[in-house]
Design a protein around this motif. Structure first.
Motif, PDB file in Angstrom:
ATOM      1  N   ASP A  36       3.029  12.734  -4.959  1.00 38.52           N
ATOM      2  CA  ASP A  36       1.814  12.294  -4.256  1.00 38.52           C
ATOM      3  C   ASP A  36       1.196  11.043  -4.844  1.00 38.52           C
ATOM      4  OD1 ASP A  36       1.856  14.360  -2.393  1.00 38.52           O
ATOM      5  OD2 ASP A  36       1.011  15.750  -3.878  1.00 38.52           O
ATOM      6  N   VAL A  37       1.997  10.028  -5.021  1.00 35.01           N
ATOM      7  CA  VAL A  37       1.458   8.779  -5.578  1.00 35.01           C
ATOM      8  C   VAL A  37       0.843   7.955  -4.451  1.00 35.01           C
ATOM      9  CG1 VAL A  37       2.030   6.606  -6.716  1.00 35.01           C
ATOM     10  CG2 VAL A  37       3.101   8.736  -7.477  1.00 35.01           C
ATOM     11  N   SER A  38      -0.407   7.551  -4.621  1.00 38.76           N
ATOM     12  CA  SER A  38      -1.056   6.644  -3.676  1.00 38.76           C
ATOM     13  C   SER A  38      -1.705   5.525  -4.459  1.00 38.76           C
ATOM     14  CB  SER A  38      -2.142   7.371  -2.880  1.00 38.76           C
ATOM     15  OG  SER A  38      -1.563   8.379  -2.092  1.00 38.76           O
ATOM     16  N   MET A  39      -1.406   4.306  -4.103  1.00 41.10           N
ATOM     17  CA  MET A  39      -2.044   3.171  -4.782  1.00 41.10           C
ATOM     18  C   MET A  39      -1.845   1.904  -3.951  1.00 41.10           C
ATOM     19  SD  MET A  39       0.748   2.820  -7.909  1.00 41.10           S
ATOM     20  CE  MET A  39       0.076   1.396  -8.722  1.00 41.10           C
TER      21      MET A  39
ATOM     22  N   GLU B 253       0.845  -1.174   0.000  1.00 41.01           N
ATOM     23  CA  GLU B 253       0.000   0.000   0.000  1.00 41.01           C
ATOM     24  C   GLU B 253       0.889   1.235   0.000  1.00 41.01           C
ATOM     25  OE1 GLU B 253      -2.884  -0.633   3.082  1.00 41.01           O
ATOM     26  OE2 GLU B 253      -3.684   1.398   2.761  1.00 41.01           O
ATOM     27  N   ILE B 254       0.680   2.102  -0.978  1.00 37.87           N
ATOM     28  CA  ILE B 254       1.508   3.302  -1.072  1.00 37.87           C
ATOM     29  C   ILE B 254       0.660   4.521  -0.737  1.00 37.87           C
ATOM     30  CG2 ILE B 254       2.892   4.727  -2.657  1.00 37.87           C
ATOM     31  CD1 ILE B 254       3.505   2.179  -4.198  1.00 37.87           C
ATOM     32  N   GLU B 255       1.148   5.365   0.187  1.00 34.14           N
ATOM     33  CA  GLU B 255       0.381   6.547   0.584  1.00 34.14           C
ATOM     34  C   GLU B 255       1.203   7.814   0.392  1.00 34.14           C
ATOM     35  OE1 GLU B 255      -0.765   5.974   4.642  1.00 34.14           O
ATOM     36  OE2 GLU B 255      -1.936   4.177   4.190  1.00 34.14           O
ATOM     37  N   ASP B 256       0.709   8.697  -0.424  1.00 31.21           N
ATOM     38  CA  ASP B 256       1.313  10.019  -0.638  1.00 31.21           C
ATOM     39  C   ASP B 256       2.821   9.961  -0.816  1.00 31.21           C
ATOM     40  OD1 ASP B 256      -1.120  11.331  -0.399  1.00 31.21           O
ATOM     41  OD2 ASP B 256      -0.995  11.212   1.790  1.00 31.21           O
ATOM     42  N   LEU B 257       3.248   9.156  -1.751  1.00 29.85           N
ATOM     43  CA  LEU B 257       4.688   8.982  -1.958  1.00 29.85           C
ATOM     44  C   LEU B 257       5.245  10.110  -2.819  1.00 29.85           C
ATOM     45  CD1 LEU B 257       6.971   6.883  -1.362  1.00 29.85           C
ATOM     46  CD2 LEU B 257       6.627   6.109  -3.696  1.00 29.85           C
ATOM     47  N   ASN B 258       6.305  10.722  -2.312  1.00 27.51           N
ATOM     48  CA  ASN B 258       7.033  11.735  -3.072  1.00 27.51           C
ATOM     49  C   ASN B 258       8.491  11.317  -3.106  1.00 27.51           C
ATOM     50  OD1 ASN B 258       5.351  14.315  -3.728  1.00 27.51           O
ATOM     51  ND2 ASN B 258       4.661  13.569  -1.728  1.00 27.51           N
TER      52      ASN B 258
ATOM     53  N   GLU C  57       3.297  11.655 -11.854  1.00 27.68           N
ATOM     54  CA  GLU C  57       1.984  11.566 -11.229  1.00 27.68           C
ATOM     55  C   GLU C  57       1.268  10.302 -11.676  1.00 27.68           C
ATOM     56  OE1 GLU C  57      -0.449  15.222 -11.153  1.00 27.68           O
ATOM     57  OE2 GLU C  57       1.430  16.220 -11.711  1.00 27.68           O
ATOM     58  N   LEU C  58       0.502   9.741 -10.766  1.00 31.25           N
ATOM     59  CA  LEU C  58      -0.308   8.591 -11.113  1.00 31.25           C
ATOM     60  C   LEU C  58      -1.564   9.113 -11.803  1.00 31.25           C
ATOM     61  CD1 LEU C  58      -0.828   5.551 -10.953  1.00 31.25           C
ATOM     62  CD2 LEU C  58      -1.939   5.937  -8.755  1.00 31.25           C
ATOM     63  N   ILE C  59      -1.666   8.873 -13.099  1.00 30.78           N
ATOM     64  CA  ILE C  59      -2.776   9.436 -13.871  1.00 30.78           C
ATOM     65  C   ILE C  59      -3.998   8.533 -13.784  1.00 30.78           C
ATOM     66  CG2 ILE C  59      -3.531  10.216 -16.157  1.00 30.78           C
ATOM     67  CD1 ILE C  59      -1.254  11.882 -14.997  1.00 30.78           C
ATOM     68  N   GLU C  60      -3.756   7.236 -13.939  1.00 31.83           N
ATOM     69  CA  GLU C  60      -4.909   6.330 -13.901  1.00 31.83           C
ATOM     70  C   GLU C  60      -4.461   4.954 -13.441  1.00 31.83           C
ATOM     71  OE1 GLU C  60      -7.321   6.555 -17.374  1.00 31.83           O
ATOM     72  OE2 GLU C  60      -8.628   4.908 -16.747  1.00 31.83           O
ATOM     73  N   TYR C  61      -5.328   4.300 -12.698  1.00 32.71           N
ATOM     74  CA  TYR C  61      -4.983   2.985 -12.174  1.00 32.71           C
ATOM     75  C   TYR C  61      -6.241   2.151 -12.118  1.00 32.71           C
ATOM     76  CZ  TYR C  61      -3.095  -0.508  -8.881  1.00 32.71           C
ATOM     77  OH  TYR C  61      -2.682  -1.659  -8.283  1.00 32.71           O
ATOM     78  N   GLY C  62      -6.207   0.969 -12.717  1.00 32.40           N
ATOM     79  CA  GLY C  62      -7.399   0.143 -12.678  1.00 32.40           C
ATOM     80  C   GLY C  62      -7.129  -1.215 -13.279  1.00 32.40           C
ATOM     81  N   PRO C  63      -8.190  -2.045 -13.361  1.00 36.01           N
ATOM     82  CA  PRO C  63      -8.025  -3.355 -13.986  1.00 36.01           C
ATOM     83  C   PRO C  63      -7.486  -3.173 -15.410  1.00 36.01           C
ATOM     84  CG  PRO C  63     -10.162  -3.181 -12.931  1.00 36.01           C
ATOM     85  CD  PRO C  63      -9.550  -1.819 -12.873  1.00 36.01           C
TER      86      PRO C  63
END
Lengths: 250, 273
Positions: free
Chosen positions: A22-25, A6-11, A222-228
């Motif tokens: 600010d990558v969170s995923m 789990e990644i939270e607000d990674l810089n 930046e994380l633009i989109e994340y999904g299946p």
């Protein structure tokens, strides 16, 4: 055992350069997560933050939280974290001074396993796991670097497996390989997901589409989109993603 | 430009290169020739194994000088090699605040005139302990440490970074990565540097003049003054006695053979790369 990340607000920074913003995923257990994006978008830095390799570069800096099964990676000893989160690099990098079998269990041996029969057994186990055993069983004492590129990369995967990690990070593992070797490694990665959580960086969108369960698109840190994966490639929600996967930039 | 003039140019260049080679070889070969011609006659089992005789008396040898040289070089190596390799690992693998200072000091030290190394140890140690093989070894170490450190550092730097990353990413601690992966990968280069360092100090005379001093008898311990091949050559060659001068040629021949063998050893080690 496999674990989730789990990644939270990674810089992350290299000196003044802000490479991850600010990558969170979340990366799911026993799944393959692909990270795609144009060169320089921070894909490699993202996975190198997960096993704390990023900070080994002078001037590099990280902020934010990364949890491995709810354990904060940045509160732990980096050495033990790296044994739980394995890594495979872009170019096959077996140790040139070691034989095939020594390479396979190099991590175990360097971390203190002395028992020869344990090492020999483990070498066989992981070489079998990567489908290399039948090819190299008569060449176990040859230098690891004498194998072909594809074999070397599978040897490096075996070397990562021997330490018994829960998560395996792969940084464009096929980009230096021919199509046949690439196929074999993709098959292998797909099989490995039964026992490991896999995060793979790739600049090859077909590869991401073929093997991954979920895909993340990174652009300029930046994380633009994340999904299946299927959904992301068929119905991207973001315009940037759509333009990237249709090959209009990158 | 047509093919003929190109060929002519090519041939002219080959001749020039061959000429340069011959010019370089002339001094080397004439030195080898002269020393071999004059020195080889002196060589015998007695010459290699017995003590010197007073001038005028026949026979005698340089056995104690060979013994002394071996002891000096072995002691200097035992002091220098670990220090040099550790310093090189520190500069290359742990780039701390001290590392650039050590790098600079090493570079400066490597240019130290050998007589200065001798005087330095003379002033520092001789008033307390007197002349000794140990003092000679220390003076040689002052010369050997920078050579081996620089060679080791260069070899460590040449180890590709992906080798370090591969080990670190397996969860191997930094110190183990440095010692068992990086250092091991650089071993051939370091071995070459060590042999070159040994070859260099085995021919040094100046640092031994005021430290090891010289001795007409067998050396009985590190704290005694000792003879050494370069010292003996220096003393004999400048003496007025014919028999000693002849033996100086013999000793020079032995020294040359040792240094030549060490250099050939380097080639063999380096070829394995």
């Amino acid at each position: 055992m496999s674990s989730e990340i789990e990644i939270e607000d990674l810089n992350a920074w290299f000196g003044e350069k802000h490479v991850l913003k600010d990558v969170s995923m979340e990366m799911e257990k026993n799944r393959i997560t692909a990270i795609i994006g144009p060169s320089g978008c921070g894909k490699t830095t993202l996975i190198r933050c997960i096993n704390r390799m990023h900070e080994t570069v002078p001037e590099a800096r990280v902020e934010g939280r990364i949890l491995l099964n709810e354990l904060d990676v940045y509160q732990e000893d980096p050495v033990s974290i790296r044994s739980r989160i394995g890594m495979v690099f872009q170019r096959p990098n077996p140790f040139p001074t070691m034989s095939v079998s020594e390479n396979a269990v190099a991590g175990l041996k360097l971390r203190g396993t002395r028992d020869r029969s344990v090492l020999a057994e483990k070498a066989k186990e992981v070489l079998m796991a990567v489908g290399l055993w039948d090819e190299v069983r008569n060449e176990l004492n040859k230098p690891g670097t004498s194998l072909s590129g594809g074999q070397q990369q599978r040897l490096c995967i075996a070397r990562a497996l021997a330490v018994e990690p829960e998560v395996i990070l792969m940084d464009e593992p096929c980009s230096a390989l021919d199509p046949v070797s690439t196929m074999r490694i993709e098959d292998l990665i797909y099989r490995l997901r039964e026992n490991y959580t896999i995060i793979i960086v790739t600049h090859n969108m077909q590869q991401a589409a073929r093997i991954s369960d979920r895909t993340a698109f990174l652009y300029m840190g930046e994380l633009i989109e994340y999904g299946p994966t299927k959904r992301l490639f068929e119905k991207p929600e973001n315009e940037l993603t759509e333009r990237y996967i249709s090959g209009r930039f990158g | 430009m047509n093919l003929r003039t190109r060929k002519m140019k090519g041939n002219a260049m080959i001749i020039l290169v061959a000429l340069a080679f011959v010019i370089i070889m002339i001094p080397l070969m004439s030195m080898l020739y002269m020393i071999a011609i004059r020195g080889i006659g002196a060589i015998s089992l007695e010459f290699l194994t017995s003590l010197p005789t007073p001038p005028g008396e026949p026979g005698g040898g340089v056995g104690n000088a060979i013994q002394g040289s071996l002891m000096l070089v072995a002691t200097a190596s035992a002091i220098s090699i670990p220090i040099s390799i550790m310093a090189a690992v520190y500069i290359s693998e742990y780039r701390g605040k001290l590392s650039s200072a050590i790098e600079l000091i090493t570079d400066v030290l490597s240019g130290t005139p050998s007589i200065v190394a001798g005087v330095f140890i003379y002033v520092l140690i001789i008033p307390r302990t007197g002349f000794s093989a140990l003092a000679g070894s220390l003076a040689l170490s002052v010369l050997m440490i920078p050579t081996v450190t620089i060679a080791s550092y260069e070899s460590l730097k040449a180890v590709p970074n992906h080798i370090r990353e591969a080990a670190i990413a397996l969860g191997v601690p930094k110190w183990k990565t440095s010692l068992f992966v990086v250092l091991r990968s650089a071993m051939i280069g370091i071995g070459t540097g060590v042999i070159l360092g040994i070859a260099r100090i085995s021919g040094e005379t100046a640092p031994l003049l005021f430290t090891a001093l010289g001795n007409m008898y067998w050396n009985e311990g590190l704290l005694q003054p000792t003879s050494a091949l370069p010292l003996l050559i220096y003393n004999y060659a400048t003496s007025p006695y014919r028999s000693w001068q002849a033996q100086a040629w013999g000793a020079a021949f032995i020294l040359l053979v040792i240094v030549l063998l060490l250099n050939i050893g380097v080639r063999i080690v380096a070829r394995k790369r």
